[in-house]
Design an enzyme around this catalytic site. Sequence first.
Site, mmCIF file in Angstrom:
data_model
loop_
_atom_site.group_PDB
_atom_site.id
_atom_site.type_symbol
_atom_site.label_atom_id
_atom_site.label_comp_id
_atom_site.label_asym_id
_atom_site.label_seq_id
_atom_site.Cartn_x
_atom_site.Cartn_y
_atom_site.Cartn_z
ATOM 1 N N ARG A 168 10.014 -1.881 -1.486
ATOM 2 C CA ARG A 168 9.797 -0.473 -1.862
ATOM 3 C C ARG A 168 9.076 0.280 -0.739
ATOM 4 O O ARG A 168 9.332 1.457 -0.511
ATOM 5 C CB ARG A 168 9.049 -0.358 -3.191
ATOM 6 N N GLU B 278 4.227 7.399 -11.414
ATOM 7 C CA GLU B 278 3.786 7.051 -10.069
ATOM 8 C C GLU B 278 3.919 8.164 -9.031
ATOM 9 O O GLU B 278 3.043 8.308 -8.172
ATOM 10 C CB GLU B 278 4.557 5.823 -9.565
HETATM 11 N N1 MTE Z 1 -1.521 6.525 -16.617
HETATM 12 C C1 MTE Z 1 -2.585 6.018 -17.269
HETATM 13 N N2 MTE Z 1 -3.363 6.839 -17.995
HETATM 14 N N3 MTE Z 1 -2.894 4.689 -17.202
HETATM 15 C C2 MTE Z 1 -2.132 3.815 -16.452
HETATM 16 O O1 MTE Z 1 -2.415 2.628 -16.401
HETATM 17 N N4 MTE Z 1 -0.164 3.542 -14.967
HETATM 18 C C3 MTE Z 1 0.736 4.202 -14.014
HETATM 19 C C4 MTE Z 1 1.367 5.446 -14.641
HETATM 20 N N5 MTE Z 1 0.357 6.264 -15.268
HETATM 21 C C5 MTE Z 1 -0.991 4.332 -15.736
HETATM 22 C C6 MTE Z 1 -0.718 5.726 -15.883
HETATM 23 C C7 MTE Z 1 1.809 3.345 -13.541
HETATM 24 S S1 MTE Z 1 1.481 2.266 -12.293
HETATM 25 C C8 MTE Z 1 3.078 3.405 -14.057
HETATM 26 S S2 MTE Z 1 4.338 2.463 -13.424
HETATM 27 C C9 MTE Z 1 3.409 4.293 -15.174
HETATM 28 O O2 MTE Z 1 2.275 5.019 -15.631
HETATM 29 C C10 MTE Z 1 3.972 3.464 -16.312
HETATM 30 O O3 MTE Z 1 4.232 4.203 -17.440
HETATM 31 P P1 MTE Z 1 5.554 5.077 -17.644
HETATM 32 O O4 MTE Z 1 6.688 4.350 -17.027
HETATM 33 O O5 MTE Z 1 5.676 5.182 -19.113
HETATM 34 O O6 MTE Z 1 5.283 6.384 -16.981
HETATM 35 C C1 QUE Z 2 9.524 -1.102 -8.793
HETATM 36 C C2 QUE Z 2 8.685 -1.753 -9.632
HETATM 37 C C3 QUE Z 2 8.901 -3.116 -9.946
HETATM 38 C C4 QUE Z 2 9.981 -3.778 -9.382
HETATM 39 C C5 QUE Z 2 10.823 -3.093 -8.510
HETATM 40 C C6 QUE Z 2 10.580 -1.755 -8.233
HETATM 41 C C7 QUE Z 2 8.059 -3.833 -10.824
HETATM 42 C C8 QUE Z 2 8.380 -5.191 -11.106
HETATM 43 C C9 QUE Z 2 9.483 -5.785 -10.515
HETATM 44 C C10 QUE Z 2 9.928 -7.110 -10.816
HETATM 45 C C11 QUE Z 2 10.841 -7.744 -9.991
HETATM 46 C C12 QUE Z 2 11.371 -8.973 -10.316
HETATM 47 C C13 QUE Z 2 11.007 -9.604 -11.476
HETATM 48 C C14 QUE Z 2 10.076 -8.989 -12.320
HETATM 49 C C15 QUE Z 2 9.557 -7.747 -11.987
HETATM 50 O O1 QUE Z 2 10.234 -5.072 -9.656
HETATM 51 O O2 QUE Z 2 7.077 -3.280 -11.322
HETATM 52 O O3 QUE Z 2 9.706 -9.607 -13.456
HETATM 53 O O4 QUE Z 2 11.548 -10.800 -11.842
HETATM 54 O O5 QUE Z 2 7.582 -5.852 -11.970
HETATM 55 O O6 QUE Z 2 11.400 -1.075 -7.410
HETATM 56 O O7 QUE Z 2 7.638 -1.117 -10.171
HETATM 57 MO MO1 MOS Z 3 3.430 0.695 -12.095
HETATM 58 S S1 MOS Z 3 2.763 -0.033 -10.275
HETATM 59 O O1 MOS Z 3 5.091 0.248 -11.635
HETATM 60 O O2 MOS Z 3 2.907 -0.527 -13.104
#
Ligand code: MTE
Ligand code: QUE
Ligand code: MOS
Length: 805
Positions: free
Chosen positions: A332, A734
């Site tokens: 990524r 994100e």
């Molecule tokens: N917002 C809050 N309040 N708490 C969290 O832990 N995690 C972030 C984002 N926003 C997070 C957050 C991350 S890393 C992700 S991937 C997304 O929320 C996951 O939730 P969604 O896919 O439902 O947006």
């Molecule tokens: C973005 C993500 C994730 C990702 C790929 C993305 C992620 C994640 C995994 C992943 C990959 C292989 C696995 C698994 C998870 O890929 O959060 O269990 O077998 O967990 O582009 O956020």
């Molecule tokens: Mo968010 S880093 O894909 O949990």
Amino acid sequence: MRKLPDVSNTEDSAKDRTNSARGVAGNSAMHDSAWKHVRGEARYIDDLPEPEGLLHAAVGQSSHAHANIKSMDLSAVRAYPGVVAVLTVDDVPGHIDIGPVFPGDPVLANGLVEHVGQPLFAVAATSLRAARQAARLAKVEYEPLDHAVTVHDALKKQIFVRPDHTQQRGDYEKALNEAPHRLQGEINVGGQEHFYLEGQACLVEPTEDAGVHVHTSSQHPSEVQTLVAEVLNLPIHEVTVEVRRMGGGFGGKETQAAPLACVAALLARHTGRAVKYRLARYDDMVQTGKRHDFYNTYDLGFDDDGVLQGADIMVAGRCGYSPDLSDAIVDRAMFHSDNAYSLGPARVVGHRCKTHTVSNTAFRGFGGPQGMMTIEMAMDDIARHLNLDPLDVRKRNLYRPGRDSTHYGQVVEQHVLGDLIEKLEASADYRERREEIKRFNSDNPVLKRGISLTPVKFGISFTVQHLNQAGALVHIYTDGSILVNHGGTEMGQGLYIKVAQVVAAAFQVDLDKIKVTSTRTDKVPNTSPTAASSGSDLNGMAALDACEKIKANLTEYAAKKFNVAESEVRFANNQVIAGEQAVDWAEFVQGAYTARIPLFSSGYYQTPKIHYDRNTGSGRPFYYYANGAACSEVIVDTLTGEYRILRTDILHDVGQSLNPAIDIGQIEGAFVQGAGWLTTEELVYADDGRLLSNGPATYKIPAVSDAPLDFRVELLENNPNKEATVFRSKAVGEPPFMLGMAVWSALRDAIASIADYRHSTPLDTPATPERVLGAITRTQQWVENRAAELSTEQAAQKAQEGEPA
Ligand code: MTE
Ligand code: QUE
Ligand code: MOS
């Protein structure tokens, strides 16, 4: 007040658009747990009622970064008052390796330790204090081995957790050689501790069939279920995992919750008693993975206008001792090494560096932020090199029609950023403020202000194709109330309320008729982690699919009952309307039940259109891109390196918002978290591999007072997703994290003002006052050297003209 967006694809949207009590998709319904959060009534793992006979867990930890274990004497641990069980790797009935994707993570050390803090053995005791005290009493003899701590160590030793990977398009070497200008640069981008408010925690209860019920604070219940089943040597159906909510996850609970659950499950199975395992903050920081820090380099060619002609980029992430999710994370980073800009012919190489530190893991942006930093650094460097405004260089390099193919072959189809940046540039008064700041800086020798406007383009979809699927379960009860389950987890981001809004919109009933309950592996199986910002895209669509199936049954029933065509049946205003007749929802549902119509359904969704061939490094890994831009202004004290964020304006693309209030909250929080990552949050490791910044006293997350003094966040209006996502929304979790880059770039702008914007010194992150001061000093040095060079040149010139020096 903000105008609420159009919800033209919900049925009677015009009437309900501004009525938040209806809570249909598109309205700013309050987070379903908001009141519980602020009153302290929301239950986290440690708030659950404790089962009778509950034991508490702790583990003994390695004090070496890399060593063979010569011997382990646990007699004092076992003898400690209150200790009920002490287990080592020899007591594991099933799999020992719990690596989530690739092997490399033993549940308890198996003769070798590869990082400080690695669990050696597990203790269960009648009190938490006893468990933690006892765990310290082991006598362990180590045979130390050679270790690597930093990315640079690993690159020197050439040790990696996975093979490297290259994405390449066109003849980048030729392009670089032929470009009118060429620049090289490098940057060290720091890691980040998740600092979720609720630390890692789980509670495991044995069931009557030798299985276990696991309450865990995890973003990935299905993975916890699978790994617990594997270590206990059970079929997966003997393990049930339940997640009501997390007190924050941020990626830190995708894989990192499973080791705790496995240890607690081993202890529960061994003792036949319930076991709670939660980490103290110090242990959480030492024992669990963080954001990868990266070392990146660039070699770029560009023309006189600063337009890129070709690129050669290298990214190298510190993965820690095992692969965990690092392969996908470094991928990524590579996918986002272009951020929003067309690189031209390009090569991008990604290294997965092995170090004897904790195994780094997912963190909001998943490598994307670290990847983007290089090209954002380059945009500023090119601008200084050519004496251009950095915003103009950024704008000229944006993807646009005809210049729309990424280095991995995906074509950017929705060109949102050009328009978005124009709007933000105007609403933030970028040009006027830049002039005003220049004046301020020439009048003030000590305080310097800086401004920057940076874009974000973030690919939405898991780059691992099979993860892009989801399931849901919708039940309607005879009083008309609706129960929803889906595979996504709630970590504060508002996923439950968004899915509830989708269901309310589907049946056109009030939001208070909908309840979303705990995520459980026995309701929806084989779920993907709630990650990659895809929670509402995937689970919202799965829930909608379930609703559509139920609606088809109900529509057929209504048409027959009221003797109208199916096309005459509508769901609106808490009623079912069939031709001229309208029946209240609850009454209608009761009638449907009596007529033996099924009132529940599962739903399923898989993201269309996506494919990626890792062998050729090309395809369409992302269903679409989310976009945004931030304009930040900072003020820097050039005597100390200290600074403040004076103002930030954000314009962000969430398509057609499912919930504007939640989305703005996500954007504000993500920006501050991103700015914290790039400014104050510093992970410090000692040479022996110990983490020195292991608590809030030594690791500085942003406080309320670190947010911009003037903070203006807007959603891009009238901008539905062109792809058919749930109600044309876009993922929000994100992408706005990376808007924090504007703060770092504004700091560089303030520093560059010292050299009249003609020099661009690198600024590694986190850009702590210490690093900012270093950059100021280097810039002042550059100015002095240049003045000296100029006077020597002048002297030489005069000498040549025959005048005395
Ligand atoms: N917002 C809050 N309040 N708490 C969290 O832990 N995690 C972030 C984002 N926003 C997070 C957050 C991350 S890393 C992700 S991937 C997304 O929320 C996951 O939730 P969604 O896919 O439902 O947006
Ligand atoms: C973005 C993500 C994730 C990702 C790929 C993305 C992620 C994640 C995994 C992943 C990959 C292989 C696995 C698994 C998870 O890929 O959060 O269990 O077998 O967990 O582009 O956020
Ligand atoms: Mo968010 S880093 O894909 O949990």
